[in-house]
Write an enzyme that holds these catalytic residues in place. Structure first.
Site, short mmCIF file in Angstrom:
data_model
loop_
_atom_site.label_atom_id
_atom_site.label_comp_id
_atom_site.label_asym_id
_atom_site.label_seq_id
_atom_site.Cartn_x
_atom_site.Cartn_y
_atom_site.Cartn_z
N HIS A 63 -0.24 -3.97 -0.63
CA HIS A 63 -1.24 -5.37 -0.82
C HIS A 63 -1.22 -6.40 -2.51
O HIS A 63 -1.48 -7.50 -2.22
CB HIS A 63 -2.25 -5.62 0.02
CG HIS A 63 -2.06 -5.76 1.77
ND1 HIS A 63 -1.62 -6.45 2.00
CD2 HIS A 63 -2.75 -4.84 2.32
CE1 HIS A 63 -1.72 -6.32 3.62
NE2 HIS A 63 -2.68 -5.34 3.95
N CYS A 83 -4.81 -1.25 9.38
CA CYS A 83 -4.00 -0.34 7.84
C CYS A 83 -4.12 1.20 7.82
O CYS A 83 -3.81 1.11 7.07
CB CYS A 83 -4.70 -1.70 7.14
SG CYS A 83 -3.75 -3.06 6.77
#
Lengths: 104, 157, 278
Positions: free
Chosen positions: C196, C239
């Site tokens: 990310h 995640c």
């Protein structure tokens, strides 16, 4: 199934846009229950009828390929602000629900 | 909370008598009973069969006055937004078929008094396919198609 | 998962993490935000709250079609009802929160100097229940997500304003969250930041990776893949597991600290929860 329909109807010019979201599993009958491995029986809305002043403005005929928690939008003319719009659905198990919204 | 009470009324053919009862009891409006769900069309395995069963014909003429708004690549095959819009006159119905779905007929919208040539919904697609919009007007079938790619999901937790 | 592995190798070769060790939280945040501004010069700052939809116009138009009548509407309505339904003792959730619980999401999570721990809104929803003699709710979905969705809804448009008080325990909590964010983990040996921070905008199979900036602003979120609402910690668990690492319990100290760091990085952006994602 209480309150399964969320519906809004907005008038712009002469045309009313109706948008609705219905809470329903829309099971295709092809999916397996992850825990038991059994097929989940088909369970889907087959028909959604929308009426204005007692006239049917739209009849939606659906198969199981409509997404879970179905969304429907359509437009029609002839309504005034404050008019009532009624939507009802029936599924393949014979369950049903209906709701009303005021044209805004 | 009427829905639970209404359970089973329309189940299959055996329902005729109970529908009669339901009508008598004022639970169902006549309209809902009359509009029959076109089972054979929804269960057809090809676009042609589905249309023949739905509309009596699979004779389509391509019409550019039909716009399909759907993604080129679906982000999630379980929720593919689609809008069909057209300004063809005297529309009777708008149907959506997904060519590569096991049963292509996805939805058919029968337009009543005052309805415009516009419908939007969200649908499931198993794999990349053409989506076909069929508009019935003045007894004729007009169509338009658009490919929607579906990639295998499965990531993203 | 094979494709994912391929990408994991690529990240191993190219990955770089633009964070300086030993910086203050405020320096961290400025640098974190600047990284995304540089990386995506055409994305307006305020648009980062829209996740991957800030990066991809095609996916954005699908999402906007969904937001036209968003699936979380139902959760907001149910959450409002639950929020206002009195407990058996007659009190309601409002009695446990400042401003009666309305419009306060932007201040969460916060460091509670009394207990020395990070408090999230979901944790306090359950603390409120227990204090009033009710059973706690599950932390990932269901009623807690609905109540949290309603509380976010009433906070929409407010600016995220997470504070790190001058207390070594608060700083330690922040550092522990930061540590989680940058630590490589799991069989794929990847950190949150690998995906990310280093690779937002890249594809992992059919998914475009969202920027870490703005990621917390819209939770809880209705994910089409889940077909229901999920809390931020439910997403954290997903995640963690997708790099084949063990996940932590929702509302564990580990995840609360992670949320503290993660949300602090988005200070100054608007709350736009609840959200919808495909």
């Amino acid at each position: 199934m209480a309150n399964s329909i969320r519906m809004r109807a907005n008038l712009e010019g002469d045309v009313t846009t109706v948008r609705a979201l219905i809470s329903h599993p829309m099971e295709t009958g092809m999916m397996k229950n992850k825990k038991t491995g059994d097929l989940i029986p088909a369970h889907f809305i087959q028909e959604v009828v929308c009426e204005h002043n007692g006239n049917t403005v739209l009849t939606s005929l659906w198969g199981p390929a409509i997404s879970t928690n179905p969304y429907l939008s359509f437009r029609f003319s002839g309504a005034k602000k404050g008019d009532t719009l009624k939507m009802s659905w029936v599924d393949n198990k014979g369950e049903s629900d209906s709701a009303e919204a005021t044209v805004a | 909370m009427n829905s639970l009470k209404r359970r089973t009324f329309l189940k299959g053919t055996a329902a005729i008598s109970s529908v009669g009862f339901a009508l008598g009891a004022g639970l169902l409006t006549p309209r809902m009973v009359l509009a029959a769900w076109p089972k054979s069309a929804f269960e057809s395995k090809s676009v042609d069969d589905a249309l023949t069963n739905l509309a009596g014909s699979a004779d389509l003429s391509t019409n550019e006055q039909i716009q399909i708004r759907a993604p080129d690549i679906a982000e999630n095959g379980n929720v593919v937004p689609i809008t069909v819009e057209t300004n063809i006159a005297n529309i009777e119905s708008i149907s959506i078929l997904t060519e590569k779905n096991a049963s292509p007929l996805t939805a058919s919208f029968v337009l009543g008094a005052g309805a415009e040539g516009f419908v939007a919904t969200r649908m499931k697609m198993g794999k990349t396919s053409d989506v076909i919009a069929v508009v019935k007007a003045d007894g004729k079938l007009h169509s338009s198609r658009k490919e929607v790619k579906v990639t295998i999901g499965g990531c993203g937790g | 998962m094979k494709q994912l592995l391929t990408m994991a190798v690529a990240v191993g070769l190219m990955g770089s993490v633009p964070i300086v060790a030993q910086a203050t939280p405020e320096q961290d945040m400025k640098e974190y935000q600047a990284h995304y501004h540089k990386r995506f010069p055409n994305v307006p700052h305020d648009d980062f709250i829209n996740g991957l939809y800030a990066l991809d116009p095609e996916k954005r138009s699908q999402w906007e079609a969904i937001e036209d009548f968003p699936p979380y509407t139902v959760a907001v309505e149910e959450g409002e009802k639950l929020f206002n339904t009195p407990f058996a003792n007659g009190k309601t959730y409002a009695s446990c929160f400042k401003n009666g619980g309305i419009g306060i999401k932007q201040d969460y999570p916060y460091f509670d100097t009394k207990t020395g721990q990070v408090k999230t809104i979901e944790l306090e929803i359950n603390e409120c229940r227990v204090k009033n003699g009710e059973k706690p709710l599950g932390y990932q979905k269901g009623d807690i997500a609905s109540i949290s969705a309603y509380m976010s809804w009433t906070s929409r448009g407010n600016t995220i304003n997470v504070k790190i008080p001058n207390d070594p325990r608060a700083l330690a909590a922040y550092e522990s969250g930061k540590e989680h964010y940058y630590a490589k983990r799991g069989q794929l040996n990847m950190s949150c930041a690998d995906c990310h921070v280093s690779y937002p905008g890249y594809y992992v199979r059919a998914n475009i990776l969202s920027p870490g900036l703005g990621q917390t602003s819209h939770f809880p979120t209705f994910r089409s893949k889940w077909q229901n609402m999920g809390t931020l910690h439910r997403r954290y668990g997903g995640c963690n597991r997708q790099v084949r690492a063990a996940s932590f319990d929702p509302q564990s100290e580990e995840y609360r600290n992670l949320e503290y760091f993660h949300t602090y990085m988005s200070n100054g952006l608007e709350i736009n929860g609840p959200g919808s994602r495909m």
